[in-house]
Write a protein that holds these residues in place. Structure first.
Motif, PDB file in Angstrom:
ATOM      1  N   PRO A   1       0.789  -1.224   0.000  1.00 25.02           N
ATOM      2  CA  PRO A   1       0.000   0.000   0.000  1.00 25.02           C
ATOM      3  C   PRO A   1       0.825   1.280   0.000  1.00 25.02           C
ATOM      4  O   PRO A   1       0.319   2.333  -0.361  1.00 25.02           O
ATOM      5  CB  PRO A   1      -0.822  -0.114   1.290  1.00 25.02           C
ATOM      6  CG  PRO A   1      -0.033  -1.024   2.162  1.00 25.02           C
ATOM      7  CD  PRO A   1       0.656  -1.974   1.244  1.00 25.02           C
ATOM      8  N   GLY A   2       2.092   1.236   0.378  1.00 27.67           N
ATOM      9  CA  GLY A   2       2.941   2.419   0.339  1.00 27.67           C
ATOM     10  C   GLY A   2       2.561   3.442   1.392  1.00 27.67           C
ATOM     11  O   GLY A   2       2.178   3.100   2.513  1.00 27.67           O
ATOM     12  N   PRO A   3       2.672   4.743   1.035  1.00 32.63           N
ATOM     13  CA  PRO A   3       2.457   5.787   2.039  1.00 32.63           C
ATOM     14  C   PRO A   3       1.016   5.894   2.539  1.00 32.63           C
ATOM     15  O   PRO A   3       0.771   6.533   3.551  1.00 32.63           O
ATOM     16  CB  PRO A   3       2.864   7.075   1.300  1.00 32.63           C
ATOM     17  CG  PRO A   3       2.736   6.745  -0.153  1.00 32.63           C
ATOM     18  CD  PRO A   3       3.067   5.296  -0.269  1.00 32.63           C
ATOM     19  N   GLN A   4       0.069   5.283   1.841  1.00 31.86           N
ATOM     20  CA  GLN A   4      -1.336   5.330   2.252  1.00 31.86           C
ATOM     21  C   GLN A   4      -1.745   4.069   3.019  1.00 31.86           C
ATOM     22  O   GLN A   4      -2.915   3.696   3.020  1.00 31.86           O
ATOM     23  CB  GLN A   4      -2.228   5.494   1.014  1.00 31.86           C
ATOM     24  CG  GLN A   4      -1.985   6.773   0.241  1.00 31.86           C
ATOM     25  CD  GLN A   4      -2.364   8.005   1.035  1.00 31.86           C
ATOM     26  OE1 GLN A   4      -3.319   7.988   1.803  1.00 31.86           O
ATOM     27  NE2 GLN A   4      -1.622   9.086   0.853  1.00 31.86           N
ATOM     28  N   ALA A   5      -0.792   3.447   3.694  1.00 28.28           N
ATOM     29  CA  ALA A   5      -1.078   2.202   4.408  1.00 28.28           C
ATOM     30  C   ALA A   5      -2.079   2.394   5.532  1.00 28.28           C
ATOM     31  O   ALA A   5      -2.703   1.436   5.986  1.00 28.28           O
ATOM     32  CB  ALA A   5       0.214   1.611   4.961  1.00 28.28           C
ATOM     33  N   HIS A   6      -2.239   3.633   5.993  1.00 29.59           N
ATOM     34  CA  HIS A   6      -3.159   3.869   7.099  1.00 29.59           C
ATOM     35  C   HIS A   6      -4.617   3.756   6.682  1.00 29.59           C
ATOM     36  O   HIS A   6      -5.495   3.576   7.528  1.00 29.59           O
ATOM     37  CB  HIS A   6      -2.918   5.260   7.686  1.00 29.59           C
ATOM     38  CG  HIS A   6      -3.142   6.375   6.707  1.00 29.59           C
ATOM     39  ND1 HIS A   6      -4.367   6.964   6.515  1.00 29.59           N
ATOM     40  CD2 HIS A   6      -2.299   6.992   5.850  1.00 29.59           C
ATOM     41  CE1 HIS A   6      -4.267   7.902   5.599  1.00 29.59           C
ATOM     42  NE2 HIS A   6      -3.028   7.940   5.164  1.00 29.59           N
ATOM     43  N   VAL A   7      -4.912   3.858   5.377  1.00 26.89           N
ATOM     44  CA  VAL A   7      -6.311   3.826   4.929  1.00 26.89           C
ATOM     45  C   VAL A   7      -6.973   2.486   5.245  1.00 26.89           C
ATOM     46  O   VAL A   7      -8.070   2.456   5.815  1.00 26.89           O
ATOM     47  CB  VAL A   7      -6.414   4.165   3.428  1.00 26.89           C
ATOM     48  CG1 VAL A   7      -7.856   4.022   2.937  1.00 26.89           C
ATOM     49  CG2 VAL A   7      -5.921   5.586   3.182  1.00 26.89           C
ATOM     50  N   PRO A   8      -6.371   1.314   4.896  1.00 27.35           N
ATOM     51  CA  PRO A   8      -7.009   0.055   5.289  1.00 27.35           C
ATOM     52  C   PRO A   8      -7.193  -0.064   6.800  1.00 27.35           C
ATOM     53  O   PRO A   8      -8.201  -0.627   7.266  1.00 27.35           O
ATOM     54  CB  PRO A   8      -6.039  -1.015   4.759  1.00 27.35           C
ATOM     55  CG  PRO A   8      -5.290  -0.343   3.669  1.00 27.35           C
ATOM     56  CD  PRO A   8      -5.154   1.077   4.085  1.00 27.35           C
ATOM     57  N   GLN A   9      -6.239   0.433   7.572  1.00 33.93           N
ATOM     58  CA  GLN A   9      -6.379   0.387   9.028  1.00 33.93           C
ATOM     59  C   GLN A   9      -7.559   1.230   9.492  1.00 33.93           C
ATOM     60  O   GLN A   9      -8.291   0.838  10.412  1.00 33.93           O
ATOM     61  CB  GLN A   9      -5.080   0.874   9.677  1.00 33.93           C
ATOM     62  CG  GLN A   9      -3.874   0.006   9.355  1.00 33.93           C
ATOM     63  CD  GLN A   9      -2.568   0.645   9.771  1.00 33.93           C
ATOM     64  OE1 GLN A   9      -2.550   1.721  10.368  1.00 33.93           O
ATOM     65  NE2 GLN A   9      -1.453  -0.001   9.444  1.00 33.93           N
ATOM     66  N   ARG A  10      -7.760   2.366   8.852  1.00 36.92           N
ATOM     67  CA  ARG A  10      -8.897   3.217   9.210  1.00 36.92           C
ATOM     68  C   ARG A  10     -10.211   2.540   8.850  1.00 36.92           C
ATOM     69  O   ARG A  10     -11.188   2.599   9.618  1.00 36.92           O
ATOM     70  CB  ARG A  10      -8.785   4.565   8.502  1.00 36.92           C
ATOM     71  CG  ARG A  10      -7.673   5.458   9.049  1.00 36.92           C
ATOM     72  CD  ARG A  10      -7.344   6.579   8.087  1.00 36.92           C
ATOM     73  NE  ARG A  10      -8.525   7.351   7.745  1.00 36.92           N
ATOM     74  CZ  ARG A  10      -8.577   8.206   6.718  1.00 36.92           C
ATOM     75  NH1 ARG A  10      -7.520   8.366   5.920  1.00 36.92           N
ATOM     76  NH2 ARG A  10      -9.669   8.889   6.475  1.00 36.92           N
ATOM     77  N   VAL A  11     -10.256   1.879   7.699  1.00 45.87           N
ATOM     78  CA  VAL A  11     -11.472   1.178   7.298  1.00 45.87           C
ATOM     79  C   VAL A  11     -11.768   0.041   8.277  1.00 45.87           C
ATOM     80  O   VAL A  11     -12.916  -0.137   8.708  1.00 45.87           O
ATOM     81  CB  VAL A  11     -11.323   0.643   5.859  1.00 45.87           C
ATOM     82  CG1 VAL A  11     -12.499  -0.269   5.499  1.00 45.87           C
ATOM     83  CG2 VAL A  11     -11.239   1.798   4.867  1.00 45.87           C
ATOM     84  N   HIS A  12     -10.743  -0.733   8.622  1.00 40.90           N
ATOM     85  CA  HIS A  12     -10.939  -1.836   9.568  1.00 40.90           C
ATOM     86  C   HIS A  12     -11.426  -1.303  10.912  1.00 40.90           C
ATOM     87  O   HIS A  12     -12.304  -1.904  11.557  1.00 40.90           O
ATOM     88  CB  HIS A  12      -9.637  -2.611   9.735  1.00 40.90           C
ATOM     89  CG  HIS A  12      -9.741  -3.762  10.688  1.00 40.90           C
ATOM     90  ND1 HIS A  12      -9.462  -3.641  12.046  1.00 40.90           N
ATOM     91  CD2 HIS A  12     -10.125  -5.059  10.505  1.00 40.90           C
ATOM     92  CE1 HIS A  12      -9.648  -4.794  12.639  1.00 40.90           C
ATOM     93  NE2 HIS A  12     -10.047  -5.678  11.734  1.00 40.90           N
ATOM     94  N   ARG A  13     -10.874  -0.194  11.358  1.00 40.21           N
ATOM     95  CA  ARG A  13     -11.290   0.391  12.638  1.00 40.21           C
ATOM     96  C   ARG A  13     -12.762   0.805  12.593  1.00 40.21           C
ATOM     97  O   ARG A  13     -13.510   0.586  13.554  1.00 40.21           O
ATOM     98  CB  ARG A  13     -10.414   1.602  12.950  1.00 40.21           C
ATOM     99  CG  ARG A  13     -10.867   2.420  14.150  1.00 40.21           C
ATOM    100  CD  ARG A  13      -9.928   3.594  14.379  1.00 40.21           C
ATOM    101  NE  ARG A  13     -10.431   4.455  15.449  1.00 40.21           N
ATOM    102  CZ  ARG A  13     -11.240   5.481  15.264  1.00 40.21           C
ATOM    103  NH1 ARG A  13     -11.652   5.787  14.026  1.00 40.21           N
ATOM    104  NH2 ARG A  13     -11.657   6.201  16.283  1.00 40.21           N
ATOM    105  N   LEU A  14     -13.185   1.396  11.503  1.00 41.00           N
ATOM    106  CA  LEU A  14     -14.586   1.812  11.398  1.00 41.00           C
ATOM    107  C   LEU A  14     -15.520   0.604  11.390  1.00 41.00           C
ATOM    108  O   LEU A  14     -16.589   0.625  12.009  1.00 41.00           O
ATOM    109  CB  LEU A  14     -14.790   2.649  10.131  1.00 41.00           C
ATOM    110  CG  LEU A  14     -14.208   4.066  10.164  1.00 41.00           C
ATOM    111  CD1 LEU A  14     -14.177   4.664   8.762  1.00 41.00           C
ATOM    112  CD2 LEU A  14     -15.026   4.954  11.095  1.00 41.00           C
TER     113      LEU A  14
END
Length: 311
Positions: free
Chosen positions: A259-272
């Motif tokens: 995912p590169g520099p946007q790796a936090h997006v999947p983590q945010r989706v999983h958290r939601l």
């Protein structure tokens, strides 16, 4: 000279221990707003330790500074700090800490100047791509739609803040999902997250070898996104906000193996989608109050000799 040494030790201890405790805790992801406050208090405590140590060291090194710092204090209080036998180390410590303070201020000024330059460039580009109609006045909070092949939405801060969204985002996001994305960006604007990011970037750039400042910058970038996600999810639901994030980022490869520099997006989706429970109001209040006391601790340490003498 014992008090400046204790203050520097306390600052170093705070800078080492606090980030590790926060990294091990499970509540920052559940309460990002509280975590933002705690991180600010931790960094403020480190800076207060350095500022007070610099002041007392300068008072020990130079009589003129001592006269200003302890002007209203009784003679017994001044003697309680044992400033006379400090030697040359007091001047060296004061100068090093003063230089670090000036460097921090310079880095902050540079960061603000760079942000303003970027903002002017973005506003100029926006005025070319979406000019005002004849007789139209710029309005704060105005929604601007740009032609674009990538689905994007962002908040443009400044004197006349604007919410910008591309036509690709409008085609892809429908109804409440589009509203959730706009609410996310408005959450950034209302909380003035841009200032948090600038301050953390200035400290990290000025002192790249200090881990607490690098961690502060990384956590600010992560936590402001979680806080804005919560702002949107409270209005439009966690599932709607998660789907909006997926649709907005699915063409950027963030959900792939690299995912590169946007790796936090999947983590945010999983958290939601996981919907972690919030802390109780009482625990949030306790955490907020405890964090507020952290920058006060160096002040109390500084006052201990005076309080003992007066007591």
């Amino acid at each position: 000279m014992m008090v400046p040494a204790v203050l520097l030790l306390l600052g170093a201890l705070t800078a080492v221990v606090a980030p590790r405790l926060l990294a091990r805790a499970d509540w920052p992801d559940r309460e990002p707003v509280v975590a933002l406050w705690v991180w600010q208090c931790v960094v403020a405590a480190v800076l207060v330790c350095c500022a007070l140590a610099m002041t007392l060291s300068a008072a020990a090194a130079w009589q003129a500074v001592r006269g200003h710092v302890f002007a209203p204090a009784p003679r017994a209080v001044v003697e309680a700090y044992a400033l006379n036998g400090s030697g040359p180390w007091a001047a060296v410590t004061a100068l090093v800490l003063a230089g670090a303070g000036l460097w921090s201020g310079a880095m902050l000024v540079r960061e603000i100047a760079a942000a303003r330059t970027r903002l002017r460039h973005q506003r100029h580009e926006l005025s070319l791509r979406a000019p005002l109609l004849p007789g139209e006045e710029p309005a704060a909070g105005r929604l601007v739609v740009l032609e674009g092949e990538r689905p994007e939405a962002w908040w443009l801060p400044g004197g006349v803040p604007r919410l910008v969204v591309t036509t690709a985002a409008l085609r892809r996001l429908k109804g409440r999902r589009l509203d959730a994305v706009l609410a996310h960006e408005q959450g950034h604007a209302r909380a003035r997250h841009d200032w948090l990011l600038r301050c953390s970037a200035a400290l990290a750039a000025g002192f790249p070898q200090v881990p607490v400042f690098a961690a502060f910058r990384a956590e600010m970038h992560r936590l402001v996104e979680l806080a804005a996600d919560d702002t949107a999810s409270r209005r439009f639901g966690r599932l709607t906000t998660a789907l909006a994030l997926v649709e907005l980022n699915e063409d950027r490869g963030v959900f792939g193996p690299s995912p590169g520099p946007q790796a936090h997006v999947p983590q945010r989706v999983h958290r939601l989608l996981a919907a972690p429970g919030r802390l109780t109001a009482a625990r949030r209040l306790r955490l907020t109050a405890a964090a507020a006391l952290v920058p006060v601790l160096p002040v109390l340490v500084t006052l201990v000799p005076a309080l003992r003498t007066l007591g």
